[in-house]
Design an enzyme around this catalytic site. Structure first.
Site, PDB file in Angstrom:
ATOM      1  N   ARG A   1      54.220  12.646  -5.192  1.00 36.89           N
ATOM      2  CA  ARG A   1      52.948  14.060  -4.953  1.00 36.89           C
ATOM      3  C   ARG A   1      53.074  15.103  -6.078  1.00 36.89           C
ATOM      4  O   ARG A   1      51.860  15.945  -5.831  1.00 36.89           O
ATOM      5  CB  ARG A   1      53.988  14.982  -3.712  1.00 36.89           C
ATOM      6  CG  ARG A   1      53.154  13.666  -2.105  1.00 36.89           C
ATOM      7  CD  ARG A   1      54.226  14.918  -0.981  1.00 36.89           C
ATOM      8  NE  ARG A   1      54.333  13.680  -0.034  1.00 36.89           N
ATOM      9  CZ  ARG A   1      55.049  13.153   0.407  1.00 36.89           C
ATOM     10  NH1 ARG A   1      56.273  12.884  -0.279  1.00 36.89           N
ATOM     11  NH2 ARG A   1      54.864  12.687   1.323  1.00 36.89           N
TER      12      ARG A   1
ATOM     13  N   GLU B   1      57.984  -0.893 -12.756  1.00 35.64           N
ATOM     14  CA  GLU B   1      58.800  -2.116 -12.229  1.00 35.64           C
ATOM     15  C   GLU B   1      58.415  -2.827 -11.384  1.00 35.64           C
ATOM     16  O   GLU B   1      58.518  -3.857 -10.605  1.00 35.64           O
ATOM     17  CB  GLU B   1      59.915  -1.197 -11.613  1.00 35.64           C
ATOM     18  CG  GLU B   1      60.167  -0.919 -10.268  1.00 35.64           C
ATOM     19  CD  GLU B   1      59.428   0.518 -10.943  1.00 35.64           C
ATOM     20  OE1 GLU B   1      59.955   1.664  -9.458  1.00 35.64           O
ATOM     21  OE2 GLU B   1      59.232   0.569 -11.927  1.00 35.64           O
TER      22      GLU B   1
ATOM     23  N   GLN C   1      73.909 -23.114  16.476  1.00 36.32           N
ATOM     24  CA  GLN C   1      73.451 -23.800  17.973  1.00 36.32           C
ATOM     25  C   GLN C   1      72.833 -22.608  18.185  1.00 36.32           C
ATOM     26  O   GLN C   1      72.194 -23.268  19.998  1.00 36.32           O
ATOM     27  CB  GLN C   1      74.546 -24.723  18.441  1.00 36.32           C
ATOM     28  CG  GLN C   1      74.980 -26.111  18.416  1.00 36.32           C
ATOM     29  CD  GLN C   1      76.601 -26.620  18.551  1.00 36.32           C
ATOM     30  OE1 GLN C   1      76.271 -26.436  19.087  1.00 36.32           O
ATOM     31  NE2 GLN C   1      77.018 -26.406  17.493  1.00 36.32           N
TER      32      GLN C   1
ATOM     33  N   MET D   1      60.284  11.147 -15.603  1.00 32.28           N
ATOM     34  CA  MET D   1      59.614  11.693 -16.540  1.00 32.28           C
ATOM     35  C   MET D   1      59.719  12.909 -16.411  1.00 32.28           C
ATOM     36  O   MET D   1      59.397  13.341 -17.604  1.00 32.28           O
ATOM     37  CB  MET D   1      58.920  10.892 -16.643  1.00 32.28           C
ATOM     38  CG  MET D   1      57.316  11.184 -17.911  1.00 32.28           C
ATOM     39  SD  MET D   1      55.624  10.748 -17.132  1.00 32.28           S
ATOM     40  CE  MET D   1      54.520  11.956 -17.885  1.00 32.28           C
TER      41      MET D   1
ATOM     42  N   CYS E   1      58.551   8.300 -13.283  1.00 31.94           N
ATOM     43  CA  CYS E   1      57.811   8.977 -12.291  1.00 31.94           C
ATOM     44  C   CYS E   1      59.217   9.958 -11.983  1.00 31.94           C
ATOM     45  O   CYS E   1      58.720  11.000 -13.034  1.00 31.94           O
ATOM     46  CB  CYS E   1      58.534   8.552 -10.655  1.00 31.94           C
ATOM     47  SG  CYS E   1      56.887   9.405  -9.504  1.00 31.94           S
ATOM     48  N   PHE E   2      60.204  10.333 -11.250  1.00 31.96           N
ATOM     49  CA  PHE E   2      60.710  11.887 -11.291  1.00 31.96           C
ATOM     50  C   PHE E   2      61.608  12.016 -12.870  1.00 31.96           C
ATOM     51  O   PHE E   2      61.645  12.844 -13.168  1.00 31.96           O
ATOM     52  CB  PHE E   2      61.357  11.309 -10.085  1.00 31.96           C
ATOM     53  CG  PHE E   2      62.237  12.586  -9.869  1.00 31.96           C
ATOM     54  CD1 PHE E   2      61.589  14.193  -9.330  1.00 31.96           C
ATOM     55  CD2 PHE E   2      63.539  13.006 -10.268  1.00 31.96           C
ATOM     56  CE1 PHE E   2      62.568  15.248  -8.894  1.00 31.96           C
ATOM     57  CE2 PHE E   2      64.322  14.031  -9.875  1.00 31.96           C
ATOM     58  CZ  PHE E   2      63.732  15.483  -9.160  1.00 31.96           C
TER      59      PHE E   2
ATOM     60  N   HIS F   1      55.006   3.606 -12.029  1.00 34.47           N
ATOM     61  CA  HIS F   1      56.313   2.986 -11.818  1.00 34.47           C
ATOM     62  C   HIS F   1      56.179   1.329 -12.240  1.00 34.47           C
ATOM     63  O   HIS F   1      55.329   0.464 -11.556  1.00 34.47           O
ATOM     64  CB  HIS F   1      56.842   2.773  -9.518  1.00 34.47           C
ATOM     65  CG  HIS F   1      56.818   3.625  -9.146  1.00 34.47           C
ATOM     66  ND1 HIS F   1      58.351   3.997  -9.644  1.00 34.47           N
ATOM     67  CD2 HIS F   1      56.769   4.835  -9.060  1.00 34.47           C
ATOM     68  CE1 HIS F   1      58.628   5.820  -9.193  1.00 34.47           C
ATOM     69  NE2 HIS F   1      57.685   6.045  -8.672  1.00 34.47           N
TER      70      HIS F   1
ATOM     71  N   GLU G   1      56.864 -14.209   7.373  1.00 33.24           N
ATOM     72  CA  GLU G   1      58.209 -13.701   7.698  1.00 33.24           C
ATOM     73  C   GLU G   1      57.860 -13.018   9.064  1.00 33.24           C
ATOM     74  O   GLU G   1      57.046 -11.535   8.801  1.00 33.24           O
ATOM     75  CB  GLU G   1      59.841 -13.256   6.370  1.00 33.24           C
ATOM     76  CG  GLU G   1      60.393 -12.725   6.330  1.00 33.24           C
ATOM     77  CD  GLU G   1      60.871 -11.967   5.678  1.00 33.24           C
ATOM     78  OE1 GLU G   1      61.756 -11.670   5.527  1.00 33.24           O
ATOM     79  OE2 GLU G   1      60.645 -12.079   4.533  1.00 33.24           O
TER      80      GLU G   1
END
Length: 542
Positions: free
Chosen positions: A469, A516, A191, A383, A380-381, A514, A139
């Protein structure tokens, strides 16, 4: 030998090249082919790691620690194949590589130019490491005509000549807008887009035409005539109810058949699309619905949470329920009582983020979920804020905070100064660079046996992707556990807290990683499936 499909876009941006590439990859994979997807981004950033989430959207992290474009998330979700750092490159990375080579003297004193040096770097990226694949789908980011994309267009033009005959196909995704005043779809933008592409020396083999309604046969023939493609190669790409309808919709329109025909592969093996049909059926015929509140910092651009949104819907697919999302800017809770916003929801999710802005609002959301027994998922944050909430309100740690927000006497969350990746010790300081310096990629964690999270995973040994971090300070572990907060997962060396939970809560889990990023429609992540299951139970109580 690999065959190459180059996907370009025209007329406007955000047409869905990433979804188109991912859907085509899924269709070819459903026929038994081995598929790889790659993204070439024209921006000058080395990677999107330091770009604003509200401008670029989500930064998708791979197992090997690359910070990449969110389209790689689509690639993974549609094909199930984990991407790597070699599947995404930017103009910034290309120029950095070239300048490094020039400084080392690799060019032997030659004048370094866009052609051949930049284009060669792009071509090398496209063709390397593909021996194990039948198809490589590339892509090209941006839109035909963009100045930034010119070197990429020239590179893929050259590849059309460099590669063996019959091993490169060009697919051009374009838009056919409907003009209400005229009462018709217009072909002229397509076009002109194709004309501009042809002026660059690229002649599309297939047109994938986005439209919000059926394209009349006469208009397809018109595009075929003026754009110099076969009538059968003008494929309509109509809007669909959800993105997981796209593979089946494109198959019905003949996209995969046309691609294979362009390569001379006839007859082609029939695709096995039963799993996709089952996913779409579950989405179309839910047996219930739940509402999840996402208390975030970047709610102005939903793409900042792209993988999170999809993972929640995957949880809905697993439980045969529709997932409705309630977006709440976390700063609201710093001024207003969260109760009116959260009383009617069935689950609260606090996602990742950076910086102090909105952090107190996330802490209030965590407290509401804990006290009201509403399912809570902190990522992350999210938690970290849940741990700070527990420190303040359960462990009486007055002033508990994170060093990310400034100096504090009670650094419940602090900067990670060192950790082990593989066999190598990683070290960081507060004064270090931002780009590429986080704890990135897949790391193992050891879950405590008998905890809710280990039961959800069905294992005590897991591997998940990280991007952070800061980390919960293990020095506060005992004080917090004495108040009922269980540190249910740690890094294998026992130094870094990875997961937390409340045993006496219906569903309250925080994870430093993460999850997800590893969820798929055909294989929902167990944490999201369990969270939505808990939300479904909560919906019966509200």
């Amino acid at each position: 030998m690999a065959r190459y499909v180059f996907i370009t876009g025209g007329v406007v941006s955000s047409l869905g090249k990433g979804i188109a590439a991912a859907a085509l990859g899924a269709l070819l994979q459903a026929r038994g082919y081995r598929v790889r997807l790659r993204k070439l981004d024209p921006y000058l950033n080395v990677d999107p790691g330091t770009m604003s989430p509200t401008q670029h959207g989500e930064v998708f992290v791979t197992d090997d620690g690359a910070e990449t474009d969110l389209d790689l998330g689509h690639y993974e979700r549609f094909t199930g194949r984990s991407a790597t750092k070699t599947d995404n490159i930017t103009t910034g990375r290309i120029y950095k590589n070239i300048i490094d080579k020039e400084r080392r003297g690799d060019y032997l004193g030659a004048t370094v130019q866009v052609i051949p040096h930049v284009t060669n770097e792009i071509k090398d990226f496209v063709i390397e490491g593909n021996d194990d694949y039948d198809f490589v789908i590339c892509e090209i980011g941006g839109t035909v005509g963009d100045i930034e994309a010119m070197p990429f267009m020239e590179a893929i033009r050259q590849l059309g000549n460099d590669l063996p005959r019959g091993t490169a196909v060009y697919v051009h995704l374009t838009l056919m807008p409907y003009i209400p005043a005229a009462g018709e779809l217009k072909t002229k933008p397509t076009q002109h887009s194709v004309k501009e592409l042809q002026a660059l020396g690229i002649h599309p083999d297939i047109l994938l035409v986005r439209a919000d309604r059926e394209i009349p046969e006469a208009e397809r023939r018109k595009l075929s005539l003026f754009c110099n493609v076969r009538p059968s190669a003008v494929i309509q790409a109509l809007d669909v109810a959800n993105i997981y309808d796209v593979p089946i919709a494109y198959h019905k329109e003949g996209l995969d058949d046309e691609v294979l025909a362009a390569f001379g592969i006839e007859p082609a093996p029939k695709p096995r699309l039963d799993p996709w049909e089952e996913v779409c059926n579950r989405i179309r015929t839910p047996e219930g619905e739940v509402t999840i509140a996402i208390v975030g910092k970047y709610t102005g651009l939903k793409d900042a949470y792209k993988s999170l949104i999809e993972a929640l819907h995957h949880g809905g697919i697993a439980n045969r329920v529709k997932v409705n999302l309630e977006w709440i800017e976390s700063e609201v809770f710093e001024k207003e009582d969260p109760a009116p916003y959260l009383e009617k929801v069935h689950g609260i999710l606090v996602p990742g983020g950076f910086g102090e802005r909105g952090s107190e609002g996330k802490i209030h959301a965590a407290r509401f979920a804990r006290e009201r027994k509403v399912p809570y998922f902190g990522i992350c944050f999210g938690m970290q804020m849940a741990v700070i909430e527990a420190a303040r309100n359960l462990a009486d740690v007055s002033g508990a905070s994170s060093t990310e927000f400034g100096p504090t006497k009670e650094p419940v969350v602090g900067l990670m100064t060192e950790w082990v990746k593989g066999n190598e010790l990683q070290k960081r300081t507060a004064a270090g660079d931002l780009g590429g310096t986080m704890r990135l990629g897949a790391y193992k964690a050891a879950l405590k046996k008998g905890t809710k999270i280990s039961d959800i995973y069905g294992s005590t040994d897991i591997s998940e992707r990280h991007r952070h971090r800061y980390e919960v300070n293990v020095d506060y572990k005992d004080r917090l556990e004495n108040c009922g907060l269980v540190f249910s997962g740690m890094s294998p060396d026992g130094v870094l807290p990875e997961t937390i939970e409340y045993p006496d809560h219906p569903w309250f889990i925080g994870v430093q990683y993460h999850p997800e990023l590893k969820s798929r429609p055909l294989d929902p992540h167990p944490l999201f499936a369990s969270f939505i299951e808990a939300a479904t139970e909560q919906s019966r109580l509200v």
